[in-house]
Design an enzyme around this catalytic site. Structure first.
Site, PDB file in Angstrom:
ATOM      1  N   ARG A   1       3.786   6.005   1.946  1.00 22.99           N
ATOM      2  CA  ARG A   1       4.240   7.406   2.016  1.00 22.99           C
ATOM      3  C   ARG A   1       3.673   8.201   0.842  1.00 22.99           C
ATOM      4  NH1 ARG A   1      10.291   7.568  -0.445  1.00 22.99           N
ATOM      5  NH2 ARG A   1      10.093   5.810  -1.861  1.00 22.99           N
TER       6      ARG A   1
ATOM      7  N   ASP B   1       3.879  -4.904  -7.482  1.00 26.43           N
ATOM      8  CA  ASP B   1       3.255  -3.623  -7.112  1.00 26.43           C
ATOM      9  C   ASP B   1       3.797  -2.481  -7.961  1.00 26.43           C
ATOM     10  OD1 ASP B   1       5.509  -4.521  -5.376  1.00 26.43           O
ATOM     11  OD2 ASP B   1       5.496  -2.434  -4.737  1.00 26.43           O
TER      12      ASP B   1
ATOM     13  N   GLY C   1       0.814  -1.218   0.000  1.00 27.02           N
ATOM     14  CA  GLY C   1       0.000   0.000   0.000  1.00 27.02           C
ATOM     15  C   GLY C   1       0.841   1.258   0.000  1.00 27.02           C
TER      16      GLY C   1
ATOM     17  N   ASP D   1       9.262   6.020   7.384  1.00 26.85           N
ATOM     18  CA  ASP D   1       9.007   7.351   7.945  1.00 26.85           C
ATOM     19  C   ASP D   1       8.010   8.156   7.114  1.00 26.85           C
ATOM     20  OD1 ASP D   1      10.480   7.939   5.708  1.00 26.85           O
ATOM     21  OD2 ASP D   1      12.118   8.952   6.774  1.00 26.85           O
TER      22      ASP D   1
HETATM   23  P1  AMP Z   1       8.742   0.963  -3.563  1.00 25.84           P
HETATM   24  O1  AMP Z   1       9.957   0.119  -3.353  1.00 25.84           O
HETATM   25  O2  AMP Z   1       9.038   2.420  -3.632  1.00 25.84           O
HETATM   26  O3  AMP Z   1       7.905   0.476  -4.695  1.00 25.84           O
HETATM   27  O4  AMP Z   1       7.872   0.808  -2.227  1.00 25.84           O
HETATM   28  C1  AMP Z   1       7.482  -0.411  -1.705  1.00 25.84           C
HETATM   29  C2  AMP Z   1       6.585  -0.203  -0.506  1.00 25.84           C
HETATM   30  O5  AMP Z   1       7.290   0.432   0.562  1.00 25.84           O
HETATM   31  C3  AMP Z   1       5.371   0.669  -0.745  1.00 25.84           C
HETATM   32  O6  AMP Z   1       4.325   0.122   0.003  1.00 25.84           O
HETATM   33  C4  AMP Z   1       5.791   2.013  -0.224  1.00 25.84           C
HETATM   34  O7  AMP Z   1       4.698   2.810   0.146  1.00 25.84           O
HETATM   35  C5  AMP Z   1       6.626   1.612   0.973  1.00 25.84           C
HETATM   36  N1  AMP Z   1       7.638   2.622   1.340  1.00 25.84           N
HETATM   37  C6  AMP Z   1       8.798   2.900   0.712  1.00 25.84           C
HETATM   38  N2  AMP Z   1       9.467   3.865   1.355  1.00 25.84           N
HETATM   39  C7  AMP Z   1       8.729   4.240   2.415  1.00 25.84           C
HETATM   40  C8  AMP Z   1       8.877   5.189   3.486  1.00 25.84           C
HETATM   41  N3  AMP Z   1       9.939   5.974   3.556  1.00 25.84           N
HETATM   42  N4  AMP Z   1       7.881   5.264   4.400  1.00 25.84           N
HETATM   43  C9  AMP Z   1       6.807   4.478   4.338  1.00 25.84           C
HETATM   44  N5  AMP Z   1       6.598   3.572   3.379  1.00 25.84           N
HETATM   45  C10 AMP Z   1       7.542   3.427   2.426  1.00 25.84           C
HETATM   46 MG    MG Z   2       6.281   1.034  -5.677  1.00 24.48          MG
END
Ligand code: AMP
Ligand code: MG
Length: 480
Positions: free
Chosen positions: A94, A253, A91, A126
């Site tokens: 951030r 995702d 989900g 964060d």
């Molecule tokens: P991503 O690798 O950017 O596709 O993110 C994978 C998951 O990690 C997603 O659910 C993002 O919302 C969550 N996510 C990545 N970085 C953060 C962060 N700094 N704080 C909260 N959730 C994060």
């Molecule tokens: Mg992503």
């Protein structure tokens, strides 16, 4: 001053039509919002006055504040396979969907924030984002757009005035992203895992209406939806492969239903051709290496197919058989896109798969720069890129007999599909390092170059050079 009008008309069809897959949430406070970069061309496409977005009230909107009454941002739920392992609840940890706008061409597009604070999906994170990675997403998305490859695009990056803690303390930022939608394979995985078939159907109907409206008329609209996504992803990944793009995090995702590229983390364009090229520091096994991308896309699409089975046919065996046949079309669509794309890159009137295979082996063996090879082929200077030119001469003679007589026409057509400029990773790193230290000039210059990748311009030679290291892959640590 009128605040950007379109932003006052944010719709929420996703939250309305697919209830249960998003949670109302608000953006975190931003102590000192400063607009770093605004995509004026994209703003105009959305029917938004760029000047209004530069006003304090406009900048506030770009970080999710001062929204008009009735606009309710949501965090979207999704699951996903990350590096092959299933995570049932990812989900928007951030990120927030502010809503949808209808652009000047009548297309519905998501307005989405990244780095807007923790949400109920944040897990240990964060909720923040740093300036460097958000500018990377802006830059690479625009480079893809310049290349004509389907992609989400950044509207803006706003510095928050906060420090975010990564390996070191870094300046924080919020990205505003525009997408055909944020429906992902992982969204379907999440919906399927609830066991609520009505919810899954509502999601699939929303996806059909939004992205493939004529699929609604098919005998089996859910099977047809699946076919359209398979085709869109096969064509998309072929386009990546034709420009040497490595996405880096092809988790389910990060695989869209629309067929747009999404989530530019540890991604990059390769210099020297090598199918094993990996840029992500966390991709230890090379799962998402350049050469693996088509196979991974198909694997992700298999996961999508699994979620759709109960909609495709009540009879599971029948559903599996039908979905498997559709997934089998991936290879054909991919091969066709790749073969035709390669023929265009080589200036050939028809695909010549064996010639391509032999060329790629030559490029790999002699570590030739992928982008510059094709560009110099039309200029007649490709031979100089080979340390040992004889095998190239033999290959070029085979190509020569396949070329149409009008050589000038061939060269011009090749230059329309072979970029002179890609965002070279060493230049991207340099630009992001400077921007993080407060100097945006290198970023702005690089952005300008990659927005017109096919037009060679004097004085830009350094942008067409591979990394001085000899093209050893530049590993990206600052993916997020
Ligand atoms: P991503 O690798 O950017 O596709 O993110 C994978 C998951 O990690 C997603 O659910 C993002 O919302 C969550 N996510 C990545 N970085 C953060 C962060 N700094 N704080 C909260 N959730 C994060
Ligand atoms: Mg992503």
């Amino acid at each position: 001053m009128t605040v950007a009008r379109t932003f006052l008309e944010l719709d929420d069809s996703y939250a309305r039509e697919v209830p249960g897959l998003s949670m109302p949430w608000t953006a975190a406070p931003v102590p000192e919002p400063t607009l770093l970069v605004l995509n004026e061309e994209l703003a105009a496409e959305l029917g938004v006055d760029p000047a209004a977005l530069r006003e304090p009230a406009g900048v506030a909107l770009l970080v999710g504040h001062g929204l008009p009454d009735g606009v309710r941002p949501v965090a979207q739920a999704y699951a996903g396979h990350q590096f092959g392992g299933y995570v049932p609840r990812l989900g928007d940890g951030r990120a927030l969907l502010l809503g949808e706008v209808i652009d000047v061409e009548g297309r519905r597009r998501d307005v989405h924030l990244k780095g807007s604070g923790r949400t109920p999906f944040a897990r240990g994170g964060d909720g923040k984002a740093a300036v460097g990675p958000m500018l990377r997403e802006y830059l690479i998305g625009e480079a893809m757009h310049g290349l004509g490859i389907p992609t989400t695009r950044a509207l803006s990056v706003v510095a928050t005035g906060e420090r975010v803690l990564r390996e070191t303390a870094l300046p924080g930022a919020v990205l505003c992203r525009i997408a055909a939608s944020h429906l992902r394979v992982g969204t379907f995985q999440y919906a399927a895992a609830t066991g609520d078939r009505d919810l899954l159907r509502a999601l699939a109907d929303h996806a059909v209406a939004r992205h493939y409206p004529d699929a609604a008329d098919a005998a089996n609209r859910y099977l047809e939806l699946y076919r359209r996504v398979v085709e869109a992803q096969a064509r998309l990944v072929a386009r990546w492969m034709l420009v040497g793009f490595v996405h880096g995090v092809m988790n389910t995702d990060n695989t869209t239903i629309s067929g747009e590229t999404i989530d530019y983390g540890p991604c990059a364009f390769m210099d020297a051709f090598d199918p094993a090229t990996v840029f992500s520091s966390i991709d230890h096994g090379g799962r998402y290496a350049y050469g693996n991308q088509p196979g991974i896309a198909q694997w992700n699409l298999a996961r999508l197919g699994e979620t759709l089975l109960p909609l495709i046919d009540e009879n599971t065996d029948g559903a599996v058989e039908a979905a498997t046949a559709v997934l089998g079309e991936f290879a054909d669509v991919y091969a066709r896109s790749w073969d035709e794309g390669m023929a265009a890159k080589l200036g050939l009137p028809a695909p010549a798969p064996e010639l391509v295979t032999d060329l790629l082996e030559l490029l790999r063996a002699q570590r030739v720069d992928f982008t510059n090879f094709f560009r110099s082929l039309s200029a007649g200077t490709a031979r100089t890129l080979f340390g040992e030119p004889e095998p190239f001469d033999a290959w070029a003679a085979r190509r020569d007999v396949l070329l149409p007589a009008d050589r000038a026409g061939v060269a011009a057509a090749m230059d329309r599909v072979n970029p002179a400029y890609i965002p070279r990773n060493h230049l991207v790193e340099e630009a992001l390092t400077a921007a993080t230290a407060g100097d945006l000039a290198p970023f702005e210059r690089l952005l300008d170059v990659v927005l017109s990748p096919f037009t060679e311009r004097p004085g830009l030679q350094e942008y067409a050079q591979p990394a001085p290291s000899g093209g050893a892959p530049h590993v990206t640590y600052c993916g997020t």
